[in-house]
Write an enzyme that holds these catalytic residues in place. Sequence first.
Site, PDB file in Angstrom:
ATOM      1  CE  LYS A 168      16.080 -18.174  24.060  1.00 35.32           C
ATOM      2  NZ  LYS A 168      15.608 -16.791  23.868  1.00 35.32           N
ATOM      3  CB  THR A 212      22.072 -13.693  30.675  1.00 35.04           C
ATOM      4  OG1 THR A 212      21.966 -12.646  29.717  1.00 35.04           O
ATOM      5  CG2 THR A 212      22.835 -13.182  31.865  1.00 35.04           C
ATOM      6  NE  ARG A 257      20.455 -18.506  19.351  1.00 34.00           N
ATOM      7  CZ  ARG A 257      19.406 -17.686  19.454  1.00 34.00           C
ATOM      8  NH1 ARG A 257      18.582 -17.543  18.455  1.00 34.00           N
ATOM      9  NH2 ARG A 257      19.209 -17.012  20.557  1.00 34.00           N
ATOM     10  CE  LYS A 285      17.349 -10.821  22.135  1.00 34.30           C
ATOM     11  NZ  LYS A 285      18.725 -11.273  22.242  1.00 34.30           N
ATOM     12  CB  ALA A 290      14.059 -19.325  16.881  1.00 35.44           C
ATOM     13  CG  PHE A 311      12.640 -15.607  19.540  1.00 35.03           C
ATOM     14  CD1 PHE A 311      12.892 -14.402  20.199  1.00 35.03           C
ATOM     15  CD2 PHE A 311      12.924 -15.663  18.179  1.00 35.03           C
ATOM     16  CE1 PHE A 311      13.401 -13.297  19.536  1.00 35.03           C
ATOM     17  CE2 PHE A 311      13.437 -14.559  17.513  1.00 35.03           C
ATOM     18  CZ  PHE A 311      13.677 -13.374  18.190  1.00 35.03           C
ATOM     19  CG  PHE A 353      14.985  -8.529  35.995  1.00 36.79           C
ATOM     20  CD1 PHE A 353      14.468  -7.740  34.972  1.00 36.79           C
ATOM     21  CD2 PHE A 353      15.621  -9.715  35.638  1.00 36.79           C
ATOM     22  CE1 PHE A 353      14.589  -8.128  33.641  1.00 36.79           C
ATOM     23  CE2 PHE A 353      15.742 -10.097  34.319  1.00 36.79           C
ATOM     24  CZ  PHE A 353      15.220  -9.300  33.305  1.00 36.79           C
ATOM     25  CD1 TRP A 409      22.734  -9.199  33.681  1.00 37.62           C
ATOM     26  CD2 TRP A 409      22.336  -8.147  35.620  1.00 37.62           C
ATOM     27  NE1 TRP A 409      22.791  -7.836  33.443  1.00 37.62           N
ATOM     28  CE2 TRP A 409      22.552  -7.174  34.615  1.00 37.62           C
ATOM     29  CE3 TRP A 409      22.059  -7.732  36.926  1.00 37.62           C
ATOM     30  CZ2 TRP A 409      22.495  -5.801  34.873  1.00 37.62           C
ATOM     31  CZ3 TRP A 409      22.005  -6.363  37.192  1.00 37.62           C
ATOM     32  CH2 TRP A 409      22.225  -5.413  36.178  1.00 37.62           C
TER      33      TRP A 409
END
Length: 852
Positions: A303, A305, A327, A338, A557, A588, A676, A705
């Site tokens: 999210k 990215t 955030r 993560k 979240a 999330f 991806f 990306w």
Amino acid sequence: GLRVIHICLPEGSSKDEIVNEILRLNEDPNVQGLALDLPESLYSSKVLNAVKPEKDVDGLSDVNLGRLVRDDAYDCLIPPTVCAVMELLEDLVSLNSGKTVLLVGADGAVGAALQCLLQREGAATGSCRWKAPQLRTKLQHADVVIVGSTKPDDVPGSWIKPGTIIISFSRDLLSEKHNYGQQNNHAAENTVGSLAIAMRMQNMVKNTERWIQSQRYRKWDLRCLKLQPLSPVPSDIEISRAQSPKAVDVLAKEIGLLTDEIEIYGQTKAKVRLSLLERLKDQPDGKYVLVAGITPTPLGEGKSTVTIGLVQALTAHLNINSFACLRQPSQGPTFGVKGGAAGGGYAQVIPMEEFNLHLTGDIHAITAANNLLAAAIDARILHENTQSDKALYNRLVPVVNGVREFSAIQLARLRRLGINKTDPGTLTEEEISKFARLDIDPSTITWQRVVDTNDRFLRKITVGQANTEKGFVRQAQFDIAVASEIMAILALTTSLQDMKERLGKMVVANDKKGEPVTAEDLGVTGALAVLMKDAIKPTLMQTLEGTPVFVHAGPFANIAHGNSSVLADKIALKLVGEKGFVVTEAGFGADIGMEKFFNIKCRASGLVPSVVVLVATVRALKMHGGGPNVTAGAPLKKEYTEENLQLVADGCCNLQKQIQITQLFGVPVVVALNVFKTDSPAEVDLVCEIAKQSGAFDAVPCNHWSAGGRGAVKLAQAVEKAANQKNSFKYLYNLELPIVEKIRIIAQKVYGAQDIELSPAAQSQVDRYTRQGFGNLPICMAKTHLSLSHQPERKGVPTGFILPISDVRASIGAGFIYPLVGTMSTMPGLPTRPCFYDIDLDPVTEQVKGLF
């Protein structure tokens, strides 16, 4: 109408002392112009050039003179004396008829400015000193003589030919008598002084008009940074280091921030002051875009990215003003599972190590404030348990320098208790007891200590075991710092005053009569506000392509409300302008982060979202379609790296459900498929087709990306179109409904539960909060992010389950009720192999290694 401050420096002040005073006034945002009246000997370049060009109403700095020579009429201010001389000449003589003008004793900035303007009018000009051997000859040929300093006695007036116009502007002309000889010479002396004063006032007005103009919204003049993506894509930290960010003060100026509206932290980040909101209060807001996601794998679906790729596309490639509001990452995931939260690949915030590590210290400020309040609670209980009413009162209201008086916060407590007295000596014994004793019931304390580390062994602790605590032992716990109510307040507040009021309303426990005890009752509100005074300001950073980003508040979240701050969004919406976009991110899946964004954050801010961007990945959809477990740190199974259309089709049920959840709020949704390299074209096409059939306004594959903003241009175009669609935004529930009913609506309509089941403890808390008058607050569910249900292992779209509510807490200052679903913990734990194994520091270069 100008407000003038006259500063008189002591006689004999040195040049350095004068320069120091000028530098102080340069930085004073209340001073828009600066005029100097100094002895002749102090008018040096050092002093004149100390004045900021934009405050130089005398126009004597080198920058102003340079602009004058360049004929930049808007940017330069002409020195008042020069204006006065030119004004007089205009009335006395026509300069463009080839008149010869001689400047005598007119050196320095004023002389240079005069020569420039005279030549521009067509006059032949020359200059000469009083002691120069050629003075007499030059005077004989001059039609106009402009005198800049007192005439020496050994220069006779007869040297000046009859009919010559003489203008004197020497600084001491009012105290000296001048006699230039011939009666038929036209001399203008005292007039220059009076006229120069008027011209200086005119410059002050012009300068103030300029300042007023600078306060208004300006179109961005943004220089974007070029990207040269490599293949294969290097690590995030290598990409971040390969790009040279703009200095943050340059970025601030490009987007219309004023010098006094930023506080710089190093080269690449700055706090932005809230005064900006007042300055731009009449500026229309831009469009408001939320990035949410489907139910993610433990790896996250990108999210952040997507958020960054989208703003890079909007601004660097479509030339539309845009701001990302992100955030601030917690140290917990950074060193736990993560990893960082700065985005990834060629769509990230730079420098990423500064973004992920400490930033400007907001989380540390929250930790300090939270734990100060926790310490105050236990200390107050101890002191009340070990002192009489009189002793307690005497210590709470001590005699200082022979005077005894209540502090402001104590007077406020007296008023809340209905005691309208201000003299500490007049309280009755009953009033003293009522004031001094909070009578906190230790079993009802809900305020926990926090630390920004995943430390599972702090989930339950015992405090008070030292002998000095006199047997006051109780069970407590630590939460992760970002789950503190103070973090939620930071995210939801709208001003410093609002933050203070919210901090004071925080309920930390009940007294023995069952009434709430607040931070205000403990007398700690002002101290908390002091600790948070800088944290309330959003932090300005930039993307890899040099577009602006605000980083503020958040994350988590699943155990908090998981959104960046209302203040960052509001400031960004003003800065982008009416046609711009502010893109913010909810934590999330849409079932928790987005639901809280709409029902909690939008209620606090009053802002209406324009579009939801729903992030999905083929990887997550395959997991929801029945694929094997995805575990952080473990290689992906072949189902995730090889084409499998059936798994994708089966897993799209979760995407469809999240689109339906978004539609409950009446906002258009665009699906962003984060592609991806292992995703096949057929899989990508299938997801986009199903998304559009399921009610999405559009569905777009994104390659930001690997390609930066260029890889999200189609997404940006889809978002721009969706933002122009009809918007029928609405909240999910009415605040007047009972607490249990609001929980049930979220469980059934959002999660798909059959019903809810409250534990006896949870029901007891609901009854208590309702009785205390807190029943009309929105709901902030603490639930796993790995499933729509309360069971992380249940993927896809679970149905028919009963949602268990194990506990209910209240964040009264933040303004929501906080139910805990099932075994949800407010303190994450470290895995067997945390991220910190890969993180290191090069002792020679001081570079961080292995962060992401």
